[in-house]
Design an enzyme around this catalytic site. Structure first.
Site, PDB file in Angstrom:
ATOM      1  N   ASN A 190       0.781  -1.280  -0.044  1.00  0.00           N
ATOM      2  CA  ASN A 190       0.075   0.274  -0.019  1.00  0.00           C
ATOM      3  C   ASN A 190       1.000   1.361  -0.138  1.00  0.00           C
ATOM      4  O   ASN A 190       1.789   1.177  -0.403  1.00  0.00           O
ATOM      5  CB  ASN A 190      -1.037  -0.033   1.155  1.00  0.00           C
ATOM      6  CG  ASN A 190      -2.327   0.303   0.764  1.00  0.00           C
ATOM      7  OD1 ASN A 190      -2.605   1.526   0.385  1.00  0.00           O
ATOM      8  ND2 ASN A 190      -3.392  -0.521   0.415  1.00  0.00           N
ATOM      9  N   HIS A 227       2.411   3.182   1.925  1.00  0.00           N
ATOM     10  CA  HIS A 227       3.888   3.281   2.622  1.00  0.00           C
ATOM     11  C   HIS A 227       4.950   2.349   1.684  1.00  0.00           C
ATOM     12  O   HIS A 227       6.068   2.751   1.542  1.00  0.00           O
ATOM     13  CB  HIS A 227       3.746   2.744   3.900  1.00  0.00           C
ATOM     14  CG  HIS A 227       5.204   3.362   5.190  1.00  0.00           C
ATOM     15  ND1 HIS A 227       6.041   2.309   5.157  1.00  0.00           N
ATOM     16  CD2 HIS A 227       5.472   4.274   5.488  1.00  0.00           C
ATOM     17  CE1 HIS A 227       7.019   2.809   6.011  1.00  0.00           C
ATOM     18  NE2 HIS A 227       6.599   4.182   5.969  1.00  0.00           N
ATOM     19  N   CYS A 228       4.348   1.412   1.124  1.00  0.00           N
ATOM     20  CA  CYS A 228       5.210   0.396   0.342  1.00  0.00           C
ATOM     21  C   CYS A 228       5.664   0.911  -0.956  1.00  0.00           C
ATOM     22  O   CYS A 228       6.766   0.536  -1.327  1.00  0.00           O
ATOM     23  CB  CYS A 228       4.373  -0.860   0.103  1.00  0.00           C
ATOM     24  SG  CYS A 228       3.672  -1.602   1.697  1.00  0.00           S
ATOM     25  N   ILE A 229       5.028   1.856  -1.287  1.00  0.00           N
ATOM     26  CA  ILE A 229       5.091   2.481  -2.597  1.00  0.00           C
ATOM     27  C   ILE A 229       6.170   3.958  -2.474  1.00  0.00           C
ATOM     28  O   ILE A 229       6.515   4.538  -3.537  1.00  0.00           O
ATOM     29  CB  ILE A 229       4.179   2.622  -3.773  1.00  0.00           C
ATOM     30  CG1 ILE A 229       3.235   3.803  -3.052  1.00  0.00           C
ATOM     31  CG2 ILE A 229       3.291   1.257  -3.921  1.00  0.00           C
ATOM     32  CD1 ILE A 229       1.962   4.121  -4.164  1.00  0.00           C
TER      33      ILE A 229
END
Length: 376
Positions: free
Chosen positions: A365, A367-369
């Site tokens: 999501n 934060h991951c990108i």
């Protein structure tokens, strides 16, 4: 999953006598410290993102636009998608040619560290696509491994190669000596099988300038990253953490949350403070719909995404920028409640919700990108 042999999956020791970042005075700032920029990557991988990644690209645009309200945003793009990305992204967002295997900048990008004298540098962790040849999520990952080196040259900053397989989503720091992570991820034999907990702690201390590590047992239920902490728990201020929370005791996520809560309630940070824990409701449970599983290339070398699969949705997977909080909108039943909690936790920032299911369908999501570049 079957793979052909490729790059080594274990890291090597630093050269004898070579000083580590901590020995030189560098440390990793907290995400809630001031940023100079945010780095992202452009989605295009057809075995991760459905329908040529067009729905996901719109979600990435929305995230980039929201973050760009308060800091510079760089989006790295493969050459064949450069013109498409440049035309979709507003002019004030900087599009740079930066080839990748997929779009998870938090994990394949640099971990930035700073020095009290104003220098910026980065840690270049080993990367094995979340598990290596047997358990990794895709193959190959050769372009991902070069991203950190390229960014260090683009910025003209020092790059420290760390002897540890680690992804950025596996750690959170408070900027005052404390790091939080999960045993499920960093002690997983598919990362650093030759290393003990003590050895892993040593390298985290040497490369991030931390002195105290809090180990949570597990990450979110069925998180394909093997339990990244950034989907479960994060620092929001010194002495304060946000924790995803599941009230349904029949849900496997409930036991994970309660395990984490027990550890956090009994923990102190590097400054000796007890932690204040703020709960965010868990969305869902969320599952891949039949139509959402269509339009994805099915390859033996990549993680399958099938109808009915449960997704590891979490409101903790938000991004803290200079003046806004960019959070995922995942479930109409809980979106406003989660937004209200974040507004109270960050009273000086505006909370922007971005429809993020398309990102979650790819396995992560907001934060991951994203990856913050601290201001120095």
């Amino acid at each position: 999953m079957k793979h052909a042999p490729t790059f080594p999956t274990t890291a090597t020791e630093p050269l004898a006598g070579e000083p580590t970042p901590s020995a030189l005075g560098f440390s990793m700032p907290a995400e809630f410290a001031t940023h100079a920029a945010c780095w992202m990557l452009w989605p295009q991988r057809p075995d991760t993102w459905r329908y040529g990644a067009k729905p996901a690209q719109q979600a990435f645009v929305d995230v980039a636009v929201a973050i760009a309200e308060s800091e510079t945003v760089f989006v790295g793009v493969n050459d064949e998608q450069y013109e498409n990305a440049r035309n979709q992204l507003p002019a004030h967002i900087r599009v740079v040619e930066l080839s990748s295997n997929d779009a998870w900048m938090r994990d394949v990008g640099p971990t930035f560290i700073t020095h009290p004298d104003g220098r910026l540098a980065m840690v270049d962790w080993e990367f094995n696509a979340w598990g290596g040849l047997k358990e990794g999520l895709y193959f190959p990952w050769d372009k991902d491994k070069r991203i950190r080196c390229k960014i260090s040259e683009m910025l003209g900053i020092q790059r420290f190669e760390a002897p540890l397989v680690l992804e950025g989503g596996a750690i959170h720091v408070d900027g005052e000596g404390t790091l939080i992570t999960t045993e499920e991820c960093l002690l997983n034999p598919n990362r650093n099988p030759e290393m003990s907990r003590a050895t892993i702690e040593h390298w985290l201390q040497e490369y991030l300038g931390v002195s105290h590590i809090i180990w949570l047992p597990r990450g979110c239920y069925l998180d394909e990253t093997d339990g990244h902490v950034d989907n479960l728990c994060c620092f929001i201020a010194p002495g304060h953490v946000a924790l995803t929370w599941c009230e349904d005791e029949q849900d496997p996520q409930s036991a994970i949350c309660r395990e984490a809560l027990r550890v956090l309630e009994n923990a102190t940070d590097a400054q000796g403070r007890r932690l204040t824990i703020h709960k965010l409701p868990q969305p869902g449970p969320l599952h891949i719909a039949d139509d959402e599983a269509s339009g994805i290339d099915r390859l033996n070398s990549s993680h399958p995404r099938l109808p009915g699969d449960r997704m590891a949705g979490s409101y903790v997977n938000f991004y803290i920028s200079n003046s806004v909080i960019v959070m995922p909108l995942l479930d109409p039943r809980y979106d406003e409640k989660a937004k209200g909690i974040l507004s109270r936790l960050f009273p000086t920032k505006r909370v922007i919700g971005v429809t993020a299911r398309e990102i979650l369908l790819g396995g992560g999501n907001i934060h991951c990108i994203t990856q913050q570049q601290p201001r120095v």
